[in-house]
Design an enzyme around this catalytic site. Structure first.
Site, PDB file in Angstrom:
ATOM      1  N   HIS A 113     -23.608  -4.340 -25.301  1.00  0.00           N
ATOM      2  CA  HIS A 113     -25.267  -5.013 -24.419  1.00  0.00           C
ATOM      3  C   HIS A 113     -24.396  -6.210 -23.051  1.00  0.00           C
ATOM      4  O   HIS A 113     -24.981  -6.686 -22.615  1.00  0.00           O
ATOM      5  CB  HIS A 113     -25.720  -5.741 -25.734  1.00  0.00           C
ATOM      6  CG  HIS A 113     -26.462  -4.593 -26.525  1.00  0.00           C
ATOM      7  ND1 HIS A 113     -27.770  -3.940 -25.995  1.00  0.00           N
ATOM      8  CD2 HIS A 113     -25.785  -4.882 -28.000  1.00  0.00           C
ATOM      9  CE1 HIS A 113     -27.228  -2.868 -27.527  1.00  0.00           C
ATOM     10  NE2 HIS A 113     -26.598  -3.715 -28.399  1.00  0.00           N
ATOM     11  N   HIS A 139     -22.138 -16.046 -24.165  1.00  0.00           N
ATOM     12  CA  HIS A 139     -22.645 -14.541 -23.413  1.00  0.00           C
ATOM     13  C   HIS A 139     -23.242 -14.660 -22.601  1.00  0.00           C
ATOM     14  O   HIS A 139     -23.668 -15.869 -21.747  1.00  0.00           O
ATOM     15  CB  HIS A 139     -22.690 -13.743 -24.253  1.00  0.00           C
ATOM     16  CG  HIS A 139     -24.210 -14.002 -25.295  1.00  0.00           C
ATOM     17  ND1 HIS A 139     -24.544 -14.568 -26.027  1.00  0.00           N
ATOM     18  CD2 HIS A 139     -25.200 -13.603 -23.844  1.00  0.00           C
ATOM     19  CE1 HIS A 139     -25.655 -15.132 -26.278  1.00  0.00           C
ATOM     20  NE2 HIS A 139     -26.039 -14.419 -25.354  1.00  0.00           N
ATOM     21  N   HIS A 141     -25.410 -12.847 -19.129  1.00  0.00           N
ATOM     22  CA  HIS A 141     -26.510 -12.150 -18.555  1.00  0.00           C
ATOM     23  C   HIS A 141     -26.593 -12.025 -17.395  1.00  0.00           C
ATOM     24  O   HIS A 141     -26.196 -12.314 -16.421  1.00  0.00           O
ATOM     25  CB  HIS A 141     -28.168 -12.360 -19.092  1.00  0.00           C
ATOM     26  CG  HIS A 141     -28.440 -12.760 -20.665  1.00  0.00           C
ATOM     27  ND1 HIS A 141     -28.433 -11.524 -21.080  1.00  0.00           N
ATOM     28  CD2 HIS A 141     -28.190 -13.772 -21.119  1.00  0.00           C
ATOM     29  CE1 HIS A 141     -28.907 -11.564 -22.289  1.00  0.00           C
ATOM     30  NE2 HIS A 141     -28.359 -13.195 -22.802  1.00  0.00           N
ATOM     31  N   GLU A 145     -31.715 -14.512 -17.079  1.00  0.00           N
ATOM     32  CA  GLU A 145     -32.776 -13.886 -18.636  1.00  0.00           C
ATOM     33  C   GLU A 145     -34.515 -14.814 -17.605  1.00  0.00           C
ATOM     34  O   GLU A 145     -35.571 -14.585 -17.261  1.00  0.00           O
ATOM     35  CB  GLU A 145     -32.821 -13.752 -19.483  1.00  0.00           C
ATOM     36  CG  GLU A 145     -31.568 -12.527 -19.792  1.00  0.00           C
ATOM     37  CD  GLU A 145     -31.688 -12.517 -21.456  1.00  0.00           C
ATOM     38  OE1 GLU A 145     -31.585 -13.548 -22.603  1.00  0.00           O
ATOM     39  OE2 GLU A 145     -32.359 -11.220 -21.346  1.00  0.00           O
ATOM     40  N   HIS A 158     -25.357 -17.983 -22.493  1.00  0.00           N
ATOM     41  CA  HIS A 158     -25.908 -18.775 -23.287  1.00  0.00           C
ATOM     42  C   HIS A 158     -24.844 -19.589 -23.951  1.00  0.00           C
ATOM     43  O   HIS A 158     -23.994 -18.151 -24.650  1.00  0.00           O
ATOM     44  CB  HIS A 158     -27.034 -17.277 -23.984  1.00  0.00           C
ATOM     45  CG  HIS A 158     -27.778 -16.925 -22.745  1.00  0.00           C
ATOM     46  ND1 HIS A 158     -28.729 -16.271 -23.118  1.00  0.00           N
ATOM     47  CD2 HIS A 158     -28.809 -18.055 -21.882  1.00  0.00           C
ATOM     48  CE1 HIS A 158     -30.074 -16.155 -22.428  1.00  0.00           C
ATOM     49  NE2 HIS A 158     -29.830 -16.695 -21.926  1.00  0.00           N
ATOM     50  N   THR A 226     -33.004 -13.367 -27.003  1.00  0.00           N
ATOM     51  CA  THR A 226     -34.393 -12.923 -25.863  1.00  0.00           C
ATOM     52  C   THR A 226     -33.331 -11.267 -26.334  1.00  0.00           C
ATOM     53  O   THR A 226     -33.428 -10.066 -24.927  1.00  0.00           O
ATOM     54  CB  THR A 226     -33.546 -13.285 -24.438  1.00  0.00           C
ATOM     55  OG1 THR A 226     -31.815 -12.606 -24.278  1.00  0.00           O
ATOM     56  CG2 THR A 226     -33.721 -14.112 -24.518  1.00  0.00           C
TER      57      THR A 226
HETATM   58 ZN   LIG Z   1     -28.494 -14.791 -24.183  1.00  0.00          ZN
END
Ligand SMILES: [Zn+2]
Length: 276
Positions: A113, A139, A141, A145, A158, A226
């Site tokens: 992911h 991690h 995104h 987000e 994050h 999330t």
């Molecule tokens: Zn995250």
């Protein structure tokens, strides 16, 4: 109802929330020990995540995929959100988050992911209104987000923290294209290209502070994870000042994860606060 055997189901759930819930490995081990007489389960297939960012398992379906994921659909304090100026209230009692990070040993996991960076030890903390949270992992995104005024940034980082009694606080950093972040190359030179439970250890220590902007003023609100199971009760701190990475650094992540952002969720009357 799931047809998965209890072991498979636990392995699946543990795989999904690796890094957030301590103790999964021990529970898996305990279960394996009780199943010694059974044939070995097909661990790699069972561990494969059953949610994604597109198609039949995309965010709009998360709530239907697993009983444990229903908060993704039914929750009223979900993340991410669009941060709109009129919803943000100044609170003169709030002080900027204190970030107490030091160079640390880290390892990288491609969990299918995102790239998750696991942080060793208990030495990195943030302090929020007197409460200390310990950094567990961070991690990425792409695109961001959270939206600000209806617009995405190119990426979002994050930092995930927990208190001893399990309260979660996530520090979100917005990322735009610009100057290269030299420290990031320590991680990016060893990006694991294939999904695996194996962590890739990074040589030496990584300077976590190199990923932060200079200004720690933030937007605060109560939200959720999330990703499934979209657990609520998460304290969010989204820093207002974005950081810069080079387009090549952003592009390197994009080749692995072309998009891994959950769409923004309804505010449902929540208040957003900022330091006054
Ligand atoms: Zn995250």
């Amino acid at each position: 109802m799931s047809l998965l055997k209890p072991y498979s189901r636990l392995l699946l759930v543990c795989g999904l929330v690796t890094g957030l819930l301590a103790g999964c490995a021990e529970k898996e081990q305990a279960l394996q020990n009780t199943e010694k007489s059974s044939p070995a389960p097909a661990a790699p297939a069972a561990a494969k995540a059953h949610w994604s960012y597109e198609g039949d398992t995309s965010p709009e379906h998360w709530g239907e995929l697993e009983e444990d994921f229903e908060t993704c659909e039914l929750g009223k304090e979900q993340s991410p959100i669009d941060i709109e100026a009129p919803d943000v209230k100044k609170d003169s009692h709030l002080s900027p988050v204190e970030v107490d990070y030091s160079p640390s040993e880290v390892s990288l996991v491609n969990n299918g992911h995102t790239i998750q960076v696991n942080v060793s030890g208990e030495n990195n903390h943030i302090v929020l209104e007197g409460k200390s949270y310990t950094l567990k992992q961070f991690h990425f995104h792409l695109p961001s987000e959270h939206e600000v005024g209806g617009k995405h940034n190119e990426m979002e980082l994050h930092f995930v923290h927990k208190t001893a009694d399990g309260e979660i606080a996530v520090l979100g950093i917005l990322i735009n294209g610009g100057a290269e972040n030299a420290e990031l190359n320590k991680l990016w030179s060893q990006l694991p290209r294939e999904e695996s439970e194996e962590a890739v250890a990074i040589d030496g220590k990584f300077d976590l502070k190199a990923l932060l902007p200079g200004d720690l003023h933030s937007y605060r609100y109560h939200g959720s994870l999330t990703t499934p199971p979209c657990t609520e009760g998460v304290q969010w701190i989204v820093l207002q000042q974005p950081v810069e990475w080079s387009e090549a650094q952003i592009g390197a992540f994009r080749t692995l994860f072309p998009h891994d952002n959950r769409p923004v969720q309804p505010l449902e009357g929540r208040t957003l606060e900022t330091e006054g």
